[in-house]
Design a protein around this motif. Structure first.
Motif, PDB file in Angstrom:
ATOM      1  N   GLU A   1      -4.388   2.461   4.440  1.00  0.00           N
ATOM      2  CA  GLU A   1      -5.609   2.783   5.535  1.00  0.00           C
ATOM      3  C   GLU A   1      -5.663   1.462   6.260  1.00  0.00           C
ATOM      4  OE1 GLU A   1      -9.071   2.849   3.195  1.00  0.00           O
ATOM      5  OE2 GLU A   1      -8.616   5.014   2.495  1.00  0.00           O
TER       6      GLU A   1
ATOM      7  N   ASP B   1      -3.725   5.004   0.036  1.00  0.00           N
ATOM      8  CA  ASP B   1      -4.207   3.573   0.301  1.00  0.00           C
ATOM      9  C   ASP B   1      -3.743   3.174   1.337  1.00  0.00           C
ATOM     10  OD1 ASP B   1      -5.531   3.640  -2.190  1.00  0.00           O
ATOM     11  OD2 ASP B   1      -3.838   2.896  -3.246  1.00  0.00           O
TER      12      ASP B   1
ATOM     13  N   LEU C   1       0.847  -1.252  -0.235  1.00  0.00           N
ATOM     14  CA  LEU C   1      -0.060  -0.056  -0.113  1.00  0.00           C
ATOM     15  C   LEU C   1       0.885   1.150  -0.045  1.00  0.00           C
ATOM     16  CD1 LEU C   1      -2.389  -1.194   2.666  1.00  0.00           C
ATOM     17  CD2 LEU C   1      -2.917  -1.041   0.333  1.00  0.00           C
TER      18      LEU C   1
ATOM     19  N   LYS D   1      -7.568  -1.804   4.902  1.00  0.00           N
ATOM     20  CA  LYS D   1      -6.802  -2.310   3.829  1.00  0.00           C
ATOM     21  C   LYS D   1      -5.505  -3.202   4.349  1.00  0.00           C
ATOM     22  CE  LYS D   1      -8.246   0.949   0.121  1.00  0.00           C
ATOM     23  NZ  LYS D   1      -7.745   1.598  -0.899  1.00  0.00           N
TER      24      LYS D   1
END
Length: 497
Positions: free
Chosen positions: A486, A484, A480, A489
């Protein structure tokens, strides 16, 4: 959180403590209730662990009185505390590596059948405690073979074996998985329902808010406040601990260079990690996420020459290098803060100069050790990292966990590395020390150094890393970057992909 039981079980009156003439606790007065979870907050060096060590018999107060059930008691050694039903789970492990789990749980209080040790009974009781903790540990396992999280569970079992009425927990969750933390919290709720009093230290403000009935906050050895947790939010807690409002915890990201500082190709360790590949650039913070046991630490140990790899290439600034030992890694500009600073990073009965010069000692030898230079260097790092210690001659065992971590960082910085691998760099440190470490990492990247961070804390990875690689069952599950990065995720990759 249940209603607080107002019946007093323990009272501290005018507790003072000084080390070598340096006052670390100032007239602490507190009444602790039966069956409550009392949170204890404060920066590293605020006096939290010292106060708890007085209650548990590891230190004697310089002055002041302790009352149990309204009767004055004298606690001069741990056996006194045990006699009064007080048990402590320490922040740093106190286990004998060469003994197995059940021998450590009953160390100093062995069960006997006649003149012989009753090993079967100790083994069975240990198994019952481990079942209660929902861990799959074998009572016959040697401590030296256990992970950091497993050692923490053994320490908890040790504290539970005598059915204490007052249980002190000093940072018990820092190395546990979310599942293990959940089990521990359920156990605390059960103990509380049985009337057991819990004194709980944690730097994780969210779990303090969730778990505790009241919060006692120390700053520089003084009692700042003691009040119901419902009256405080996390910002209140932080500002009371540091005496001021905290500005942004995480610094801005540095500019990443195109120059690759470290490249790892096809790294394998039999039965542990498979085909790990990554690059980290100058000025970059590369994060590694993953559950405990996923292979994150083993990967770092292989890169540093601490663990034998079965195959793989390591390149430093585009040059392939051979790293079979820590010395090889240091010679190529690598540094590594392990997750277990006490077990493999620092020597607790050494002072600050001796610890800081452990790896870089060669540069201080001119026929013999230049002790004046090692002290000057230690003084410089003490100022740079704001290390709180009575003196440079203080042994590390008498420093708080956060100050030990700063000494550990100083030890590696004295090798003048270009690439730093930091494994759980803020484990067991307070929010202000975390901020200091985060901003120091930013300073390193601004200088063009490359930093790898292995962390179980989502906020840490999200706030610091330019990219995050997620390891699952010894393999890279995904990458990531930027926006992105996060929590959802990361969690998806580390559990399911």
């Amino acid at each position: 959180m249940n209603n607080i039981v107002n019946e007093e079980i323990l009272r501290l009156e005018n507790i003072n403590k000084a080390f070598s003439g340096v006052q670390v606790l100032h007239n602490i007065n507190v009444s602790i209730h039966r069956g409550e979870v009392l949170g204890l907050l404060g920066e590293n060096g605020a006096g939290k662990s010292t106060l708890l060590k007085i209650i548990s018999g590891l230190h004697e107060a310089t002055s002041g009185n302790v009352y149990l059930d309204n009767k004055q008691i004298n606690i001069k050694k741990p056996s006194d505390a045990k006699k009064y039903g007080i048990a402590m789970i320490p922040q740093e492990f106190n286990l004998v590596s060469s003994l197995n789990v059940f021998e450590n749980v009953f160390l100093g209080q062995e069960l006997k059948k006649g003149r012989l040790l009753d090993k079967n009974s100790m083994r069975q009781r240990t198994q019952a405690l481990l079942n209660q903790l929902e861990t799959h540990l074998d009572p016959d396992s040697l401590i030296e073979t256990l992970s950091v999280a497993e050692k923490q569970m053994v320490e908890i079992a040790k504290a539970l074996v005598n059915q204490a009425s007052i249980l002190i927990m000093d940072e018990p969750t820092t190395v546990l998985t979310n599942q293990e933390v959940g089990v521990l919290f359920e156990l605390i709720a059960k103990l509380k329902a049985q009337g057991v009093t819990i004194i709980f230290i944690s730097h994780k403000l969210k779990e303090v808010k969730l778990l505790c009935d009241r919060l006692m906050i120390l700053r520089d050895g003084h009692l700042v406040s003691i009040e119901p947790v419902i009256n405080l939010d996390e910002e209140d807690m932080a500002s009371k601990m540091v005496g001021r409002e905290l500005n942004q915890i995480f610094p801005e990201h540095s500019q990443v260079s195109k120059d690759i500082a470290l490249q790892v190709e096809q790294l394998n360790i039999d039965n542990l990690i498979e085909n790990i590949e990554f690059k980290v650039h100058r000025g970059e913070v590369l994060g590694f996420a993953g559950l405990i046991g996923s292979g994150r630490t083993e990967m770092a140990e292989a890169v540093m020459g601490l663990r034998k790899k079965s195959s793989g290439k390591i390149k430093v600034f585009d040059q392939e290098v051979i790293i079979n030992t820590v010395k090889d890694a240091v010679d190529h500009g690598l540094a590594y803060l392990s997750e277990d600073r006490q077990g493999s990073g620092l020597i607790m009965n050494f002072n600050l100069p001796e610890n800081i010069s452990l790896i870089s000692l060669k540069k201080y030898i001119k026929g013999f050790i230049q002790h004046k230079q090692t002290r000057q260097t230690a003084e410089q790092y003490s100022q740079q990292f704001a290390i709180k210690a009575p003196s440079l001659d203080s042994e590390l065992q008498f420093l708080s966990g956060g100050n030990q971590q700063k000494v550990y960082l100083a030890k590696w910085m004295d090798t003048q590395p270009d690439i730093l691998i930091l494994d759980e760099p803020t484990r067991g440190v307070d929010i202000n020390t975390k901020k200091d470490i985060y901003h120091f990492i930013h300073t390193l990247t601004e200088q063009g150094k490359a930093v790898i961070i292995i962390s179980s804390e989502m906020e840490e990875l999200i706030g610091l890393a330019h990219r995050v690689l997620v390891i699952r069952e010894g393999k890279i599950a995904g990458q990531l970057s930027g926006a992105d990065i996060e929590e959802q995720k990361i969690m998806f990759l580390r559990r399911w992909r």
